[in-house]
Design a protein around this motif. Structure first.
Motif, PDB file in Angstrom:
ATOM      1  N   VAL A  64       0.865  -1.179   0.000  1.00 18.06           N
ATOM      2  CA  VAL A  64       0.000   0.000   0.000  1.00 18.06           C
ATOM      3  C   VAL A  64       0.906   1.235   0.000  1.00 18.06           C
ATOM      4  O   VAL A  64       1.826   1.333   0.795  1.00 18.06           O
ATOM      5  N   THR A  65       0.656   2.156  -0.960  1.00 23.53           N
ATOM      6  CA  THR A  65       1.513   3.337  -1.111  1.00 23.53           C
ATOM      7  C   THR A  65       0.677   4.551  -1.522  1.00 23.53           C
ATOM      8  O   THR A  65      -0.402   4.411  -2.094  1.00 23.53           O
ATOM      9  N   LEU A 102      -4.000   6.608  -3.492  1.00 21.07           N
ATOM     10  CA  LEU A 102      -3.615   5.525  -2.592  1.00 21.07           C
ATOM     11  C   LEU A 102      -3.700   4.239  -3.402  1.00 21.07           C
ATOM     12  O   LEU A 102      -4.758   3.920  -3.957  1.00 21.07           O
ATOM     13  N   ARG A 103      -2.587   3.534  -3.502  1.00 23.62           N
ATOM     14  CA  ARG A 103      -2.535   2.292  -4.281  1.00 23.62           C
ATOM     15  C   ARG A 103      -2.456   1.098  -3.343  1.00 23.62           C
ATOM     16  O   ARG A 103      -1.628   1.063  -2.436  1.00 23.62           O
ATOM     17  N   ILE A 104      -3.319   0.111  -3.604  1.00 22.16           N
ATOM     18  CA  ILE A 104      -3.334  -1.118  -2.813  1.00 22.16           C
ATOM     19  C   ILE A 104      -3.115  -2.287  -3.763  1.00 22.16           C
ATOM     20  O   ILE A 104      -3.862  -2.455  -4.722  1.00 22.16           O
ATOM     21  N   VAL A 105      -2.090  -3.080  -3.498  1.00 24.09           N
ATOM     22  CA  VAL A 105      -1.760  -4.233  -4.335  1.00 24.09           C
ATOM     23  C   VAL A 105      -2.487  -5.459  -3.787  1.00 24.09           C
ATOM     24  O   VAL A 105      -2.360  -5.781  -2.607  1.00 24.09           O
ATOM     25  N   GLU A 109     -12.964   8.520   4.531  1.00 23.38           N
ATOM     26  CA  GLU A 109     -13.294   7.093   4.544  1.00 23.38           C
ATOM     27  C   GLU A 109     -13.754   6.650   3.161  1.00 23.38           C
ATOM     28  O   GLU A 109     -14.692   7.224   2.606  1.00 23.38           O
ATOM     29  N   VAL A 110     -13.075   5.633   2.616  1.00 17.83           N
ATOM     30  CA  VAL A 110     -13.383   5.153   1.270  1.00 17.83           C
ATOM     31  C   VAL A 110     -13.390   3.629   1.273  1.00 17.83           C
ATOM     32  O   VAL A 110     -12.445   2.996   1.754  1.00 17.83           O
ATOM     33  N   GLU A 111     -14.446   3.045   0.723  1.00 14.27           N
ATOM     34  CA  GLU A 111     -14.483   1.596   0.524  1.00 14.27           C
ATOM     35  C   GLU A 111     -13.830   1.281  -0.810  1.00 14.27           C
ATOM     36  O   GLU A 111     -13.892   2.080  -1.741  1.00 14.27           O
ATOM     37  N   TYR A 112     -13.194   0.116  -0.901  1.00 17.29           N
ATOM     38  CA  TYR A 112     -12.556  -0.268  -2.152  1.00 17.29           C
ATOM     39  C   TYR A 112     -12.767  -1.749  -2.431  1.00 17.29           C
ATOM     40  O   TYR A 112     -13.113  -2.536  -1.548  1.00 17.29           O
ATOM     41  N   GLU A 113     -12.542  -2.113  -3.685  1.00 14.32           N
ATOM     42  CA  GLU A 113     -12.568  -3.497  -4.130  1.00 14.32           C
ATOM     43  C   GLU A 113     -11.419  -3.681  -5.112  1.00 14.32           C
ATOM     44  O   GLU A 113     -11.241  -2.879  -6.025  1.00 14.32           O
ATOM     45  N   ALA A 114     -10.624  -4.714  -4.902  1.00 12.95           N
ATOM     46  CA  ALA A 114      -9.497  -5.003  -5.789  1.00 12.95           C
ATOM     47  C   ALA A 114      -9.644  -6.424  -6.314  1.00 12.95           C
ATOM     48  O   ALA A 114      -9.743  -7.373  -5.535  1.00 12.95           O
ATOM     49  N   LYS A 115      -9.657  -6.560  -7.624  1.00 16.00           N
ATOM     50  CA  LYS A 115      -9.733  -7.880  -8.241  1.00 16.00           C
ATOM     51  C   LYS A 115      -8.411  -8.612  -8.052  1.00 16.00           C
ATOM     52  O   LYS A 115      -7.389  -8.012  -7.747  1.00 16.00           O
ATOM     53  N   CYS A 135      -5.263  -1.601  -7.012  1.00 12.06           N
ATOM     54  CA  CYS A 135      -6.426  -0.737  -6.853  1.00 12.06           C
ATOM     55  C   CYS A 135      -5.943   0.692  -6.588  1.00 12.06           C
ATOM     56  O   CYS A 135      -5.102   0.906  -5.718  1.00 12.06           O
ATOM     57  N   GLU A 136      -6.443   1.644  -7.342  1.00  6.08           N
ATOM     58  CA  GLU A 136      -6.054   3.041  -7.164  1.00  6.08           C
ATOM     59  C   GLU A 136      -7.237   3.849  -6.647  1.00  6.08           C
ATOM     60  O   GLU A 136      -8.294   3.880  -7.270  1.00  6.08           O
ATOM     61  N   ILE A 137      -7.035   4.503  -5.506  1.00  8.59           N
ATOM     62  CA  ILE A 137      -8.085   5.295  -4.875  1.00  8.59           C
ATOM     63  C   ILE A 137      -7.667   6.767  -4.934  1.00  8.59           C
ATOM     64  O   ILE A 137      -6.738   7.174  -4.234  1.00  8.59           O
ATOM     65  N   PRO A 138      -8.332   7.571  -5.785  1.00  4.71           N
ATOM     66  CA  PRO A 138      -7.972   8.992  -5.858  1.00  4.71           C
ATOM     67  C   PRO A 138      -8.494   9.750  -4.639  1.00  4.71           C
ATOM     68  O   PRO A 138      -9.637   9.555  -4.221  1.00  4.71           O
ATOM     69  N   LEU A 139      -7.643  10.597  -4.076  1.00  3.97           N
ATOM     70  CA  LEU A 139      -7.998  11.385  -2.901  1.00  3.97           C
ATOM     71  C   LEU A 139      -7.552  12.831  -3.095  1.00  3.97           C
ATOM     72  O   LEU A 139      -6.570  13.088  -3.785  1.00  3.97           O
ATOM     73  N   MET A 140      -8.253  13.755  -2.467  1.00  7.73           N
ATOM     74  CA  MET A 140      -7.903  15.174  -2.517  1.00  7.73           C
ATOM     75  C   MET A 140      -7.437  15.598  -1.126  1.00  7.73           C
ATOM     76  O   MET A 140      -8.114  15.342  -0.139  1.00  7.73           O
ATOM     77  N   VAL A 141      -6.266  16.235  -1.087  1.00  5.04           N
ATOM     78  CA  VAL A 141      -5.700  16.723   0.167  1.00  5.04           C
ATOM     79  C   VAL A 141      -5.749  18.243   0.149  1.00  5.04           C
ATOM     80  O   VAL A 141      -5.318  18.875  -0.812  1.00  5.04           O
ATOM     81  N   LYS A 142      -6.279  18.824   1.198  1.00  2.00           N
ATOM     82  CA  LYS A 142      -6.397  20.278   1.318  1.00  2.00           C
ATOM     83  C   LYS A 142      -5.380  20.774   2.336  1.00  2.00           C
ATOM     84  O   LYS A 142      -5.300  20.264   3.453  1.00  2.00           O
ATOM     85  N   VAL A 143      -4.588  21.779   1.921  1.00  2.17           N
ATOM     86  CA  VAL A 143      -3.680  22.452   2.845  1.00  2.17           C
ATOM     87  C   VAL A 143      -4.480  23.575   3.496  1.00  2.17           C
ATOM     88  O   VAL A 143      -5.079  24.401   2.810  1.00  2.17           O
TER      89      VAL A 143
END
Length: 128
Positions: free
Chosen positions: A29-30, A48-51, A76-82, A87-95
């Motif tokens: 996970v990276t 966020l990448r999950i192998v 909070e994000v649910e994911y599913e990886a085949k 699996c790539e989860i796009p996220l927005m970070v606010k400064v």
């Protein structure tokens, strides 16, 4: 080499074949990019990448967290990886407005197929 093979085999035996990779692969996970620059009040995109090295579908939840003067728009994000998928989860970070200059830490708790991993991933936002 033999020590590494024996260690990998012990971890695989302990965690089982489908979850063994999370025991000895620090990159299962990276955040990508792992480090990025941003300005005060700016938003930046991160993935966020999950192998999933399992031979079947894996599901879970990610709880993204920012330390310092950064926060995620969606935490909070649910994911599913085949099977075999990254699996790539796009996220927005606010400064935050008025953020101090320097390094701010991104992390996440990850539920992977019913098992919870506390903050196995770290990313950084450098406020200029």
């Amino acid at each position: 080499m033999i020590f590494a093979q024996k260690t990998a085999a012990a971890i695989r035996d302990l965690l089982g074949g489908e979850h063994a990779d999370v025991g000895y692969n620090p990159y299962w996970v990276t955040y990508y990019p792992a480090r990025m620059a941003a300005k005060d009040g700016e938003s930046v995109n991160v993935v966020l990448r999950i192998v999933n090295d399992a031979e079947r579908r894996v599901t879970g939840v990610v709880w993204a967290r920012g330390y310092g003067d950064v926060e995620f728009e969606v935490e909070e994000v649910e994911y599913e990886a085949k099977a075999g998928e990254v699996c790539e989860i796009p996220l927005m970070v606010k400064v935050k407005e008025g953020a101090r200059k320097g390094i701010h830490v991104l992390t996440a708790d990850v539920e992977y197929d019913g098992e919870l991993f506390g903050e196995p991933v770290t990313g950084y936002v450098v406020v200029e």
